[in-house]
Design a protein around this motif. Structure first.
Motif, PDB file in Angstrom:
ATOM      1  N   ILE A 141       0.973  -1.034  -0.053  1.00 47.95           N
ATOM      2  CA  ILE A 141      -0.036   0.010   0.098  1.00 47.95           C
ATOM      3  C   ILE A 141       0.831   1.172  -0.172  1.00 47.95           C
ATOM      4  O   ILE A 141       1.824   1.265   0.610  1.00 47.95           O
ATOM      5  N   ARG A 142       0.771   2.044  -0.920  1.00 48.01           N
ATOM      6  CA  ARG A 142       1.737   3.329  -1.148  1.00 48.01           C
ATOM      7  C   ARG A 142       0.996   4.562  -1.051  1.00 48.01           C
ATOM      8  O   ARG A 142      -0.454   4.591  -1.235  1.00 48.01           O
ATOM      9  N   ASN A 143       1.530   5.710  -0.624  1.00 50.69           N
ATOM     10  CA  ASN A 143       1.137   6.902  -0.445  1.00 50.69           C
ATOM     11  C   ASN A 143       1.133   7.714  -1.839  1.00 50.69           C
ATOM     12  O   ASN A 143       1.507   7.064  -2.812  1.00 50.69           O
ATOM     13  N   GLN A 144       0.759   9.012  -1.898  1.00 53.43           N
ATOM     14  CA  GLN A 144       0.832   9.554  -3.114  1.00 53.43           C
ATOM     15  C   GLN A 144       2.227   9.882  -3.748  1.00 53.43           C
ATOM     16  O   GLN A 144       2.662  10.122  -5.073  1.00 53.43           O
ATOM     17  N   LYS A 145       3.342   9.730  -2.631  1.00 56.63           N
ATOM     18  CA  LYS A 145       4.621   9.926  -3.239  1.00 56.63           C
ATOM     19  C   LYS A 145       5.336   8.463  -3.589  1.00 56.63           C
ATOM     20  O   LYS A 145       6.220   8.572  -4.014  1.00 56.63           O
ATOM     21  N   GLY A 146       4.475   7.654  -3.501  1.00 59.17           N
ATOM     22  CA  GLY A 146       5.166   6.092  -3.851  1.00 59.17           C
ATOM     23  C   GLY A 146       5.734   5.479  -2.927  1.00 59.17           C
ATOM     24  O   GLY A 146       6.201   4.407  -3.017  1.00 59.17           O
ATOM     25  N   SER A 147       5.875   5.901  -1.535  1.00 58.81           N
ATOM     26  CA  SER A 147       6.657   5.505  -0.372  1.00 58.81           C
ATOM     27  C   SER A 147       5.400   4.178   0.004  1.00 58.81           C
ATOM     28  O   SER A 147       4.107   4.474   0.165  1.00 58.81           O
ATOM     29  N   VAL A 148       6.078   2.974   0.512  1.00 55.85           N
ATOM     30  CA  VAL A 148       5.301   2.213   0.994  1.00 55.85           C
ATOM     31  C   VAL A 148       4.838   2.429   2.523  1.00 55.85           C
ATOM     32  O   VAL A 148       5.651   2.687   3.299  1.00 55.85           O
ATOM     33  N   ILE A 149       3.189   2.351   2.883  1.00 53.81           N
ATOM     34  CA  ILE A 149       2.913   2.698   4.122  1.00 53.81           C
ATOM     35  C   ILE A 149       2.343   1.452   4.764  1.00 53.81           C
ATOM     36  O   ILE A 149       1.918   1.681   5.813  1.00 53.81           O
ATOM     37  N   GLY A 150       2.013   0.648   4.118  1.00 53.78           N
ATOM     38  CA  GLY A 150       1.455  -0.758   4.362  1.00 53.78           C
ATOM     39  C   GLY A 150       1.331  -1.923   3.712  1.00 53.78           C
ATOM     40  O   GLY A 150       1.954  -1.756   2.614  1.00 53.78           O
ATOM     41  N   TYR A 151       0.568  -3.033   3.993  1.00 53.05           N
ATOM     42  CA  TYR A 151       0.583  -4.123   3.168  1.00 53.05           C
ATOM     43  C   TYR A 151      -0.960  -4.850   3.359  1.00 53.05           C
ATOM     44  O   TYR A 151      -1.533  -4.778   4.405  1.00 53.05           O
ATOM     45  N   ILE A 152      -1.183  -5.448   2.223  1.00 52.69           N
ATOM     46  CA  ILE A 152      -2.416  -6.244   2.278  1.00 52.69           C
ATOM     47  C   ILE A 152      -2.057  -7.566   1.890  1.00 52.69           C
ATOM     48  O   ILE A 152      -1.135  -7.904   1.033  1.00 52.69           O
ATOM     49  N   TRP A 153      -2.641  -8.605   2.876  1.00 54.82           N
ATOM     50  CA  TRP A 153      -2.101  -9.891   2.698  1.00 54.82           C
ATOM     51  C   TRP A 153      -3.501 -10.731   2.489  1.00 54.82           C
ATOM     52  O   TRP A 153      -4.432 -10.679   3.255  1.00 54.82           O
ATOM     53  N   VAL A 154      -3.418 -11.631   1.246  1.00 54.62           N
ATOM     54  CA  VAL A 154      -4.891 -12.261   1.034  1.00 54.62           C
ATOM     55  C   VAL A 154      -4.529 -13.753   0.888  1.00 54.62           C
ATOM     56  O   VAL A 154      -3.635 -14.238   0.219  1.00 54.62           O
ATOM     57  N   SER A 155      -4.958 -14.676   1.997  1.00 53.72           N
ATOM     58  CA  SER A 155      -4.778 -15.899   2.116  1.00 53.72           C
ATOM     59  C   SER A 155      -5.340 -16.780   1.066  1.00 53.72           C
ATOM     60  O   SER A 155      -6.576 -16.374   0.873  1.00 53.72           O
ATOM     61  N   GLU A 156      -4.737 -17.730   0.476  1.00 53.49           N
ATOM     62  CA  GLU A 156      -5.321 -18.608  -0.500  1.00 53.49           C
ATOM     63  C   GLU A 156      -5.387 -19.850  -0.068  1.00 53.49           C
ATOM     64  O   GLU A 156      -5.226 -20.974  -0.931  1.00 53.49           O
ATOM     65  N   THR A 157      -5.719 -20.046   1.086  1.00 50.98           N
ATOM     66  CA  THR A 157      -5.964 -21.530   1.786  1.00 50.98           C
ATOM     67  C   THR A 157      -7.113 -22.073   1.252  1.00 50.98           C
ATOM     68  O   THR A 157      -7.328 -23.344   1.476  1.00 50.98           O
ATOM     69  N   ARG A 158      -8.328 -21.331   0.888  1.00 51.25           N
ATOM     70  CA  ARG A 158      -9.342 -21.872   0.419  1.00 51.25           C
ATOM     71  C   ARG A 158      -9.475 -21.842  -1.050  1.00 51.25           C
ATOM     72  O   ARG A 158     -10.000 -22.789  -1.534  1.00 51.25           O
ATOM     73  N   ARG A 159      -9.030 -20.921  -1.834  1.00 56.09           N
ATOM     74  CA  ARG A 159      -9.100 -20.939  -3.259  1.00 56.09           C
ATOM     75  C   ARG A 159      -7.866 -20.055  -3.844  1.00 56.09           C
ATOM     76  O   ARG A 159      -7.323 -19.179  -3.076  1.00 56.09           O
ATOM     77  N   SER A 160      -7.345 -20.198  -4.935  1.00 48.31           N
ATOM     78  CA  SER A 160      -6.385 -19.453  -5.497  1.00 48.31           C
ATOM     79  C   SER A 160      -7.032 -18.121  -6.218  1.00 48.31           C
ATOM     80  O   SER A 160      -7.943 -18.489  -7.357  1.00 48.31           O
ATOM     81  N   LEU A 161      -6.403 -17.064  -6.392  1.00 47.53           N
ATOM     82  CA  LEU A 161      -6.894 -16.035  -7.024  1.00 47.53           C
ATOM     83  C   LEU A 161      -6.450 -15.904  -8.532  1.00 47.53           C
ATOM     84  O   LEU A 161      -5.484 -16.692  -8.935  1.00 47.53           O
ATOM     85  N   THR A 162      -7.421 -15.366  -9.150  1.00 52.69           N
ATOM     86  CA  THR A 162      -7.064 -15.453 -10.709  1.00 52.69           C
ATOM     87  C   THR A 162      -6.158 -14.462 -11.091  1.00 52.69           C
ATOM     88  O   THR A 162      -5.949 -13.420 -10.213  1.00 52.69           O
ATOM     89  N   LEU A 163      -5.631 -14.231 -12.413  1.00 53.11           N
ATOM     90  CA  LEU A 163      -4.558 -13.267 -12.808  1.00 53.11           C
ATOM     91  C   LEU A 163      -5.434 -12.109 -12.596  1.00 53.11           C
ATOM     92  O   LEU A 163      -4.807 -10.727 -12.323  1.00 53.11           O
TER      93      LEU A 163
END
Length: 405
Positions: free
Chosen positions: A119-141
């Motif tokens: 997750i980035r701010n307007q300047k492009g610096s990283v300010i956080g992260y999103i983690w999506v677990s694929e233990t139930r299913r795999s995400l599509t492209l």
């Protein structure tokens, strides 16, 4: 409108209505955001700030693994997981771009498959992260690309709630320096001073670093350090950095294996120093006796070129003298090949070679003369001796000449 934006718009158009609605929906909090995102994807979602502190997460139901549970309980990603992510190149990839990063199973740390993105701010610096677990299913492209727009939406909420975090821990700061993903603010201010140099020291026996004397040294010097499994990694700084490293090494037991990269006066050189320290540890495993007292990578001499040399060479590319002497020794029950090996290891020094072989210098002189007669090798040539040394230490030859000692 750039190509990336057009591509993401096209992806959005292909997605089901629930995905489109999510991007235009107003959320009151990050908790609601994470919960709704998990419902759309049918996957557990976790959101962290820059410091890996948990800021929001969805219910996990059957999609939980040990890593997710421990993160939720402690409200922060455990340090051993963060270090693993840095070592596996995951954090480096997340900081390098906004692309989703696929993470495979890591059963030894209780981590199931995941997709992560920064997750980035307007300047492009990283300010956080999103983690999506694929233990139930795999995400599509398409879903993975769609998540890039989700991350933009998460950025607004994360900053609005003031939960982005300010400064990384010393551990992450050091990992960024070790992996070359640092920003200017990560570089220790000492390195900007004239005459100050830095290098990376690895101690491969963590128990040996727990002595009161050693811990006092670390505290007094204020060196950045992290514990990585059974190893301690230390960023050593100073005007006489070689002396600083020597003091630390002397403070641990003789049973502790140590390796240090070459000193550098640039922040960018610290990742190189770390790589060199890791390579020296591997070389010490293989050439234990020869490198027993070596501290710095440069002290490994020509031995440091052998792994790369092996990748490019084959036994047939080695000096022809080796196969000639191996065959001669086999037929005549002599020791000419081991004699040549010790001679080139000792840099052509007659007395040291004779002592190592436990023979009289005259006997050595006779053997070397016979070697020259059989092979035409130029024993006085330092270049030819260096080439022979590299050839002899290849895995394909090492066991052969040792059996003839």
């Amino acid at each position: 409108m750039n190509k990336t934006h057009i591509f993401l718009e096209e992806v959005g158009e292909r997605m089901p209505s629930a995905y489109k609605h999510f991007l235009h929906q107003a959320f009151l909090s990050l908790d609601e955001f994470a919960s709704q995102l998990a419902d759309v994807l049918s996957c557990p979602v976790t959101i962290e700030n820059l410091n890996h502190e948990l800021v929001a997460y969805s219910q996990h139901g059957e999609g939980a693994d040990a890593a997710r549970i421990s993160t939720i309980i402690s409200r922060k990603v455990p340090d051993h997981l963060i270090q693993r992510f840095w070592k596996e190149g995951i954090m480096e990839a997340l900081h390098a771009s906004s692309e989703p990063v696929a993470i495979q199973n890591m059963q030894d740390v209780g981590l199931g498959p995941r997709v992560a993105l920064s997750i980035r701010n307007q300047k492009g610096s990283v300010i956080g992260y999103i983690w999506v677990s694929e233990t139930r299913r795999s995400l599509t492209l398409d879903e993975k690309q769609w998540l890039k727009r989700v991350a933009t939406k998460a950025s607004t909420l994360l900053q609005k709630e003031g939960r982005a975090g300010q400064n990384s821990s010393d551990m992450e700061r050091l990992w960024r320096l070790l992996t070359g993903t640092f920003s200017e603010s990560d570089i220790p201010p000492e390195l900007h001073r004239e005459g100050i140099r830095g290098c990376v020291l690895i101690l491969d026996a963590i128990e040996e670093t727990k002595s009161v004397h050693f811990q006092r040294l670390l505290t007094e010097k204020r060196f950045l350090s992290i514990v990585d499994g059974a190893r301690m990694i230390i960023l050593v700084l100073g005007q006489d950095v070689i002396e600083e490293v020597t003091i630390l090494v002397k403070a641990v037991s003789v049973s502790c294996v140590y390796a240090c990269g070459n000193p550098t006066d640039m922040g960018a050189g610290l990742s190189r120093s770390y790589e060199q320290a890791l390579r020296l540890l591997l070389l010490k495993e293989r050439f234990t006796k020869q490198l027993e007292t070596a501290i710095f990578y440069y002290e490994s001499g020509p031995l440091r070129y052998i792994p790369a040399y092996e990748e490019e060479s084959r036994a047939s590319d080695c000096h022809p003298a080796l196969s000639i002497l191996l065959a001669y020794d086999h037929v005549h029950h002599t020791s000419l090949l081991p004699t040549l090996a010790i001679y080139v290891q000792e840099g052509g020094h007659m007395m040291r070679t004779a002592e190592k072989l436990h023979i009289h210098p005259n006997s050595l002189q006779y053997r070397l003369k016979r070697i020259s007669e059989l092979t035409d090798v130029q024993l006085k040539s330092s270049l030819e001796r260096s080439g022979l040394l590299l050839d002899l230490h290849q895995q394909s030859w090492l066991h052969l000449w040792k059996t003839h000692k």
